[in-house]
Design a protein around this motif. Sequence first.
Motif, mmCIF file in Angstrom:
data_model
loop_
_atom_site.group_PDB
_atom_site.id
_atom_site.type_symbol
_atom_site.label_atom_id
_atom_site.label_comp_id
_atom_site.label_asym_id
_atom_site.label_seq_id
_atom_site.Cartn_x
_atom_site.Cartn_y
_atom_site.Cartn_z
ATOM 1 N N SER A 17 -10.310 -34.873 -3.293
ATOM 2 C CA SER A 17 -11.302 -33.929 -2.979
ATOM 3 C C SER A 17 -12.311 -34.678 -2.087
ATOM 4 C CB SER A 17 -11.901 -33.588 -4.213
ATOM 5 O OG SER A 17 -10.810 -32.714 -4.906
ATOM 6 N N PHE A 20 -10.925 -34.648 1.338
ATOM 7 C CA PHE A 20 -11.155 -33.289 1.942
ATOM 8 C C PHE A 20 -12.539 -33.065 2.479
ATOM 9 C CE2 PHE A 20 -11.971 -28.877 1.306
ATOM 10 C CZ PHE A 20 -10.929 -28.364 1.921
ATOM 11 N N ALA A 91 -9.654 -27.817 6.805
ATOM 12 C CA ALA A 91 -9.232 -27.483 5.603
ATOM 13 C C ALA A 91 -7.661 -27.634 5.426
ATOM 14 C CB ALA A 91 -9.761 -26.351 5.011
ATOM 15 N N HIS A 94 -5.972 -31.084 5.451
ATOM 16 C CA HIS A 94 -6.593 -31.984 4.482
ATOM 17 C C HIS A 94 -6.366 -31.558 3.082
ATOM 18 C CE1 HIS A 94 -8.262 -33.693 8.113
ATOM 19 N NE2 HIS A 94 -8.124 -34.819 7.568
ATOM 20 N N GLY A 95 -5.259 -30.605 2.789
ATOM 21 C CA GLY A 95 -4.990 -30.360 1.373
ATOM 22 C C GLY A 95 -5.392 -29.238 0.917
ATOM 23 N N GLY A 96 -6.262 -28.481 1.651
ATOM 24 C CA GLY A 96 -6.834 -27.210 1.377
ATOM 25 C C GLY A 96 -6.004 -26.117 1.786
ATOM 26 N N ASP A 116 -10.662 -25.236 -1.190
ATOM 27 C CA ASP A 116 -10.529 -26.839 -1.158
ATOM 28 C C ASP A 116 -9.220 -27.109 -2.054
ATOM 29 O OD1 ASP A 116 -10.970 -26.625 -4.106
ATOM 30 O OD2 ASP A 116 -13.056 -27.489 -3.682
ATOM 31 N N PRO A 117 -8.664 -28.321 -2.302
ATOM 32 C CA PRO A 117 -7.563 -28.567 -3.109
ATOM 33 C C PRO A 117 -7.503 -27.835 -4.406
ATOM 34 C CG PRO A 117 -8.118 -30.548 -1.713
ATOM 35 C CD PRO A 117 -9.206 -29.453 -1.693
#
Length: 137
Positions: A17, A20, A91, A94-96, A116-117
């Motif tokens: 997180s 992110f 986003a 990067h995992g979002g 977000d994640p």
Amino acid sequence: MPRMIFVNLPVADLPASAAFYTALGFENNPRFTDDTAACMVWSEAISVMLLTHEKWRTFTSRPIPPPTASEVLLAISLDSRAAVDAMNAAAAAHGGNADINPMQDLGFMYNRNLADPDGHVWEAMWMDPAAMSAAAG
């Protein structure tokens, strides 16, 4: 002391997180970061506190919503349409999740929603105050 806001968010994976939010343009404040929390600074007045689930539970006994829920939609302003698009792309990279709601383009205001994640919803937005004033007048 100026008025400030600290948005506290429960996160499942603190390092992921923090990475992110760094990719979105937030800066880590190491003075308020440890293995249970990360302070991610957006501006002099706005910071996001990422809290492990264990740390979160020391603040409240209320349940952590599932990633598919929307407890709030946090809007943050950016300097241009291109910056809104760049944040949305960051986003997704990067995992979002990008564009979780339809993009909105009103001419004087432009926004895109991302998650977000952990599913926390953000609205990256740009507004042209001059165009908004002209439209209102």
